[in-house]
Design a protein around this motif. Structure first.
Motif: not given
Length: 440
Positions: A115, A112, A132, A129-130, A127, A118-119, A243
Motif C-alpha cells: 500500500g 501494508l 485494508y 491496500l494500506y 489506494e 502504491h501510494s 495514512q
C-alpha cells in the motif's frame, strides 16, 4: 527463507478449495472500483460542475447513474469479500508447523508495504491496500465472533461515523463563518482583530488541505500535468495525511464492511448456500428501499450542492446535514441487492462465460488493481501521456471499458498457464517466506 518439510508446510488455499462465487464477486467489485476511481486519475477539481447541474447533458445522466448504482457500493462489496477472505485464509492451516496467527499478520504486513508503494511510488492517493491491511489486523480478532453480533457493526459504525463527521463538519463550519466575517470586515477597510486574522489563516489552511479555492484548483491541475517529481511533491503529502492524520477516522467504515463480510460468509450468503427465493427477497428489499433513498439523496444534492460556492453557502446556513445519514444505509441496502442479484445470475448459468472471466479477474485482483493505477497514471498524469483534465466525463469511461476488456481477456489466459497472478505470487511467497510454485 525458512524450509519446512512437505507434511508441515502451510500453503495458500488450494485451487480446488477456492469458492468461485466469491472470486466472481471480487472481480465484479474490482472492475466497479475502477469506475469510481477513474475521475480521481483524470479530472480536475470541480470539473463535475460543468455538467452535474445540467439535465440536458448526457454526462449529467451518466454521472447520476454511476452515483445511484455504483458509488460506494463497489468498495463495500470488495470490503465484504475481503472479510470473508480472512476465514478462507485460515482454513485448513492449523497443525501445519507455522502459527496461523503469524502467517496472517505477516500477510497483512506485506499488504501494508504494498500500500505504501502504491501510494508513494505509483502515486495513487485513493489506494486501499494500506487501509485494508490496518483493518485486516483488527478484523482477525473477530474471526470467531458469532455472525449475529458481527452485523451490528454496520449500523453502529454508520451512526458513529455520522456523529464524528458532523463534529468535524461543525468545526469547519465555525471556521468558515469566522472567515466570512473577517473577509467582510477586511472589505470594509476595518482593522482586523487578532481573532479575525487567525480566522483568515485557519481557513487558508483548510483550503490548502481539504477545500481548495478556484485558484488552488488551477494550480493543482498544473501540478498534475507536470513531471513525476512535481506530481509526487503534490500527492505524497496528501497520501501521508490519509495514512496518518485521517486514518483513525477512515478505518471504521471499512472494518464494519469486513465484519459484515465475515457474518455473510458464516451464514452462507456469500457462498451461494441460500435458496434462490431468499436471494430474491434480499434483492427486492435492497432495491425497494435503497433506490428511493439514494435517488432522494442525489436530488437533494442537485438542488443544494451545485457548485463550490453553493456548498460553502450551505455550510454557513446548515449546522447539521441530516441527509448525510442516508448514505450508509442506502449503500448497504444496494450492495446487498447487487450481491444477491449477481449470485442469482451466477447460479443460473445464463452468462457463464462472462462469469468465468469475472472469476479470473477476482483471482488476480491484486495484480489487476495495481495495474489499474499503473495504466491510469501513465495515461493521465503529466509524466505519461498527459491526458489529465483533457477528456470529457463520458470519454474517461471509454478508458474504463478498454481496461475492463483487457483484464477480462488477459486474466483467464494468465491463469491457464500460471497458478497466480504475478503480484499474488509475490505476496504469497513473502507471506509464507518460501518461493511458491507459479507455473501450472
Amino acid at each position: 527463507m525458512e524450509k519446512l518439510t512437505p507434511s508441515s508446510v502451510a500453503a495458500p488455499v488450494p485451487e480446488t478449495s477456492r469458492i468461485s462465487l466469491i472470486d466472481m464477486l471480487r472481480g465484479f467489485a474490482l472492475l466497479g472500483i475502477l469506475m469510481m476511481n477513474i475521475p480521481g486519475f483524470s479530472m480536475a477539481d470541480y470539473s463535475f460542475e460543468a455538467f452535474k447541474n445540467d439535465p440536458d447533458s448526457f454526462n449529467f445522466w451518466l454521472y447520476q447513474f454511476i452515483g445511484v448504482f455504483f458509488e460506494g457500493k463497489m468498495r463495500a462489496m470488495f470490503g465484504m469479500v475481503f472479510g470473508a477472505g480472512v476465514l478462507l485464509f485460515v482454513a485448513n492451516k492449523s497443525g501445519k508447523g507455522t502459527s496461523v496467527h503469524w502467517l496472517y499478520y505477516r500477510r497483512m504486513f506485506w499488504l501494508l508495504i504494498f500500500g505504501l508503494i502504491h501510494s508513494h511510488l505509483i502515486l495513487w492517493i485513493g489506494e486501499i491496500l494500506y487501509l485494508y491491511a490496518v483493518c485486516g489486523m483488527i478484523l482477525y480478532l473477530f474471526r470467531n465472533v458469532p455472525p449475529r453480533y458481527l452485523v451490528w457493526a454496520v449500523p453502529i459504525v454508520a451512526v458513529a461515523s455520522f456523529v464524528a463527521g458532523t463534529i468535524q463538519y461543525q468545526d469547519i463550519r465555525e471556521k468558515r463563518i469566522a472567515y466570512s466575517e473577517a473577509t467582510k470586515a477586511k472589505s470594509e477597510n476595518k482593522t482586523l482583530t487578532a481573532t479575525q486574522t487567525k480566522a483568515l489563516t485557519e481557513w487558508r489552511e483548510i483550503e490548502k488541505t481539504m477545500i481548495p479555492n478556484r485558484e488552488d484548483a488551477k494550480a493543482n491541475t498544473k501540478k498534475m500535468k507536470s513531471d513525476y517529481s512535481t506530481v509526487a511533491g503534490y500527492l505524497r503529502p496528501i497520501a501521508l495525511d490519509i495514512q496518518t492524520k485521517y486514518l483513525p477516522f477512515e478505518i471504521w467504515d471499512s472494518l464494519a464492511l469486513m465484519l459484515l463480510g465475515l457474518a455473510l460468509f458464516k451464514w452462507g450468503f456469500l457462498t451461494g448456500a441460500w435458496s434462490n427465493k431468499e436471494y430474491w427477497t434480499v434483492a427486492k428489499i435492497g432495491y425497494g428501499f435503497g433506490l428511493p433513498l439514494v435517488i432522494y439523496s442525489n436530488y437533494y444534492a442537485f438542488h443544494h450542492f451545485s457548485t463550490l460556492e453553493a456548498n460553502l453557502a450551505r455550510m454557513e446556513e446548515v449546522p447539521i446535514n441530516w441527509v448525510n445519514l442516508i448514505y450508509p444505509f442506502q449503500r448497504i441496502l444496494l450492495v446487498m441487492a447487487h450481491a444477491a442479484a449477481l449470485i442469482l445470475l451466477y447460479k443460473s448459468g445464463v452468462i457463464q462465460g462472462l462469469m468465468n472471466r469475472l472469476v479470473a479477474v477476482g483471482r488476480m485482483a491484486f495484480t489487476n488493481y495495481i495495474s489499474h493505477s499503473v495504466i491510469c497514471t501513465l495515461f493521465f498524469f503529466g509524466y505519461g501521456l498527459n491526458y489529465y483534465a483533457e477528456l470529457a466525463f463520458y470519454q474517461i469511461y471509454i478508458v474504463v471499458l478498454a481496461i475492463w476488456a483487457f483484464q477480462l481477456i488477459i486474466s483467464p489466459i494468465c491463469l491457464k498457464y500460471f497458478l497466480f497472478g504475478p503480484l499474488e505470487w509475490l505476496w504469497r511467497s513473502l507471506t509464507y517466506w518460501k518461493v511458491q510454485p507459479l507455473k501450472r
